[in-house]
Design a protein around this motif. Structure first.
Motif, short mmCIF file in Angstrom:
data_model
loop_
_atom_site.label_atom_id
_atom_site.label_comp_id
_atom_site.label_asym_id
_atom_site.label_seq_id
_atom_site.Cartn_x
_atom_site.Cartn_y
_atom_site.Cartn_z
N PRO A 110 0.80 -1.23 0.00
CA PRO A 110 0.00 0.00 0.00
C PRO A 110 0.83 1.28 0.00
O PRO A 110 0.44 2.27 -0.62
CB PRO A 110 -0.81 -0.11 1.30
CG PRO A 110 -0.86 -1.56 1.61
CD PRO A 110 0.44 -2.13 1.12
N ILE A 111 2.00 1.24 0.63
CA ILE A 111 2.82 2.44 0.76
C ILE A 111 3.33 2.93 -0.60
O ILE A 111 3.65 4.12 -0.76
CB ILE A 111 4.02 2.18 1.71
CG1 ILE A 111 4.61 3.50 2.22
CG2 ILE A 111 5.06 1.31 1.05
CD1 ILE A 111 3.71 4.24 3.17
N THR A 114 0.80 5.86 -2.61
CA THR A 114 0.39 7.07 -1.87
C THR A 114 1.03 8.34 -2.44
O THR A 114 0.94 9.40 -1.84
CB THR A 114 0.77 6.93 -0.39
OG1 THR A 114 2.20 6.71 -0.28
CG2 THR A 114 0.05 5.76 0.27
N SER A 119 -4.31 7.70 1.01
CA SER A 119 -3.81 7.10 2.24
C SER A 119 -3.66 5.60 2.01
O SER A 119 -4.23 5.04 1.06
CB SER A 119 -4.79 7.35 3.39
OG SER A 119 -6.00 6.65 3.16
N THR A 120 -2.90 4.95 2.87
CA THR A 120 -2.75 3.50 2.72
C THR A 120 -4.10 2.81 2.90
O THR A 120 -4.40 1.83 2.22
CB THR A 120 -1.74 2.95 3.73
OG1 THR A 120 -2.07 3.39 5.05
CG2 THR A 120 -0.32 3.39 3.38
N LEU A 146 -1.06 -7.82 2.32
CA LEU A 146 -0.39 -6.52 2.34
C LEU A 146 1.10 -6.72 2.54
O LEU A 146 1.53 -7.43 3.45
CB LEU A 146 -0.95 -5.64 3.46
CG LEU A 146 -2.45 -5.34 3.43
CD1 LEU A 146 -2.79 -4.24 4.43
CD2 LEU A 146 -2.93 -4.95 2.02
N ILE A 160 1.94 -1.05 8.39
CA ILE A 160 1.29 -1.92 7.41
C ILE A 160 0.76 -3.18 8.09
O ILE A 160 -0.33 -3.68 7.75
CB ILE A 160 2.26 -2.29 6.27
CG1 ILE A 160 2.71 -1.02 5.52
CG2 ILE A 160 1.60 -3.26 5.29
CD1 ILE A 160 1.59 -0.20 4.92
#
Length: 366
Positions: A110-111, A114, A119-120, A146, A160
């Motif tokens: 997810p990072i 961005t 947002s994550t 994730l 995370i």
């Protein structure tokens, strides 16, 4: 014994499959990249579909890890909006379902999504929305893993991990550590793994691909991995005679005894140099000696592959028959990060049923 030369692409295409190691940013459709790049004003190395596809697979074809990794800067660049992430996740389900995948676990970091303000949490929700829409369209269930990145600050990994647990009742099924193994041991992210373990959640770790046995040992014994991504270097903890293991070290014995699954990615490993070639990949040694292994694609775009192709390679190079493919598929389903009852239902109602139908349809006795 059934002649494996009869296992045609047509038959392999039809068998039920399970995918547990598939990176979302490594499986985009070329047409989607072109459309999203135009919408988002992302500069591409080529705008002709054929030329662009060749650019994405050149690293794998040339066995260049640096060229292989370079391509992800493009895919992640077009994956910075909720709409793009949802679309790509939806299309991933469509593409996997077209290969007769009956369950998949798709992973992403997810990072890495961005850069334009998401947002994550928003990134995760967008992917989950796409997976859910894919299930409604195809009937194929999936889970989301994730990824934290090895080269980032351990505090990010912990965030995370917390995010994965927060979404555990909404479709996130596990936590992964990905990225360059060399110089970034998993134990640096120990706090994240301790958090996951304390929450009774699931861990898979990329290990034993670009670094040796120590990486796998740390992943399991220090960080508590329930599955290993790749694990090819475990062969270094064995003495091999032909395809038979003469002797194993304590780690290899532990992995075998505890049935710790290893996610095998043939084409990816050859393309990145983790294996010299298909003939020397350790997969058949692991498989023939009863390790819990199964086939995965890793990055369908960069490796120009899918699960049908991976199974074809296994049949071609390792003389696998239909029963072997069924065993690999069941190995994968047993190793999935979903509840036991759900696994059993898919194994008996989908996988075993489909393989039985194929035996009848093609007169296969193996």
């Amino acid at each position: 014994m059934y002649d494996t030369t009869m296992l045609t692409k047509e038959i392999i295409q039809q068998v039920a499959k399970v995918e547990l190691h598939d990176h979302l940013d490594g499986g985009l459709r070329i047409e989607t990249i072109l459309e999203l790049a135009q919408e988002q004003h992302v500069k591409l190395p080529a705008t002709d579909p054929q030329t662009l596809r060749a650019w994405f697979v050149r690293g794998c074809k040339q066995k260049s890890l640096s060229l292989y990794l370079e391509t992800f800067s493009i895919t992640t660049a077009v994956m910075q909006t909720r709409e793009a992430l949802e679309r790509i996740a939806f299309e991933a389900v469509e593409d996997l379902a077209a290969q007769n995948v009956c369950y998949a676990e798709i992973r992403f970091a997810p990072i890495l999504h961005t850069a334009k303000g998401l947002s994550t949490e928003q990134a995760v929700q967008a992917v989950l929305d796409g997976l859910q829409r894919g299930k409604k369209s195809t009937g194929m269930p999936s889970g989301l893993i994730l990824c934290a990145m090895r080269n980032q600050n351990p505090s990010v990994s912990l965030a995370i991990a917390e995010l994965a647990v927060a979404f555990c009742d909404r479709g996130v099924v596990g936590f992964d550590l990905a990225g360059d193994e060399s110089g970034y041991p998993p134990k640096k992210h120990l706090e994240a793994f301790q958090y996951i373990r304390n929450k009774n959640f699931n861990i898979t770790i990329h290990a034993g691909e670009a670094f040796g046995v120590e990486s796998i040992w740390q992943a399991i014994q220090v960080c508590g991995a329930h599955r290993i991504g790749h694990g090819t270097r475990l062969i270094e903890d064995m003495t091999i005679e032909g395809t038979h293991i003469e002797e194993m070290g304590s780690l290899a014995n532990f992995i075998l005894d505890r049935r710790i699954p290893m996610e095998m990615c043939l084409t990816s490993n050859v393309g990145t140099g983790a294996a010299i070639d298909y003939a020397h990949h350790p997969f058949p040694i692991f498989f023939r000696n009863n390790f819990r292994v199964f086939l995965c694609t890793d990055n369908r775009l960069m490796s120009d592959t899918d699960l049908t192709k991976e199974m074809e390679l296994a049949v071609q190079y390792y003389n696998l028959n239909l029963r072997d493919l069924e065993k690999l598929t069941i190995n994968a389903m047993k190793s999935a990060f979903i509840h036991h009852d759900e696994k059993i239902k898919i194994i008996y109602d989908v996988i075993k049923k489909r393989y039985a139908e194929i035996r009848v349809n093609y007169g296969i006795m193996d």
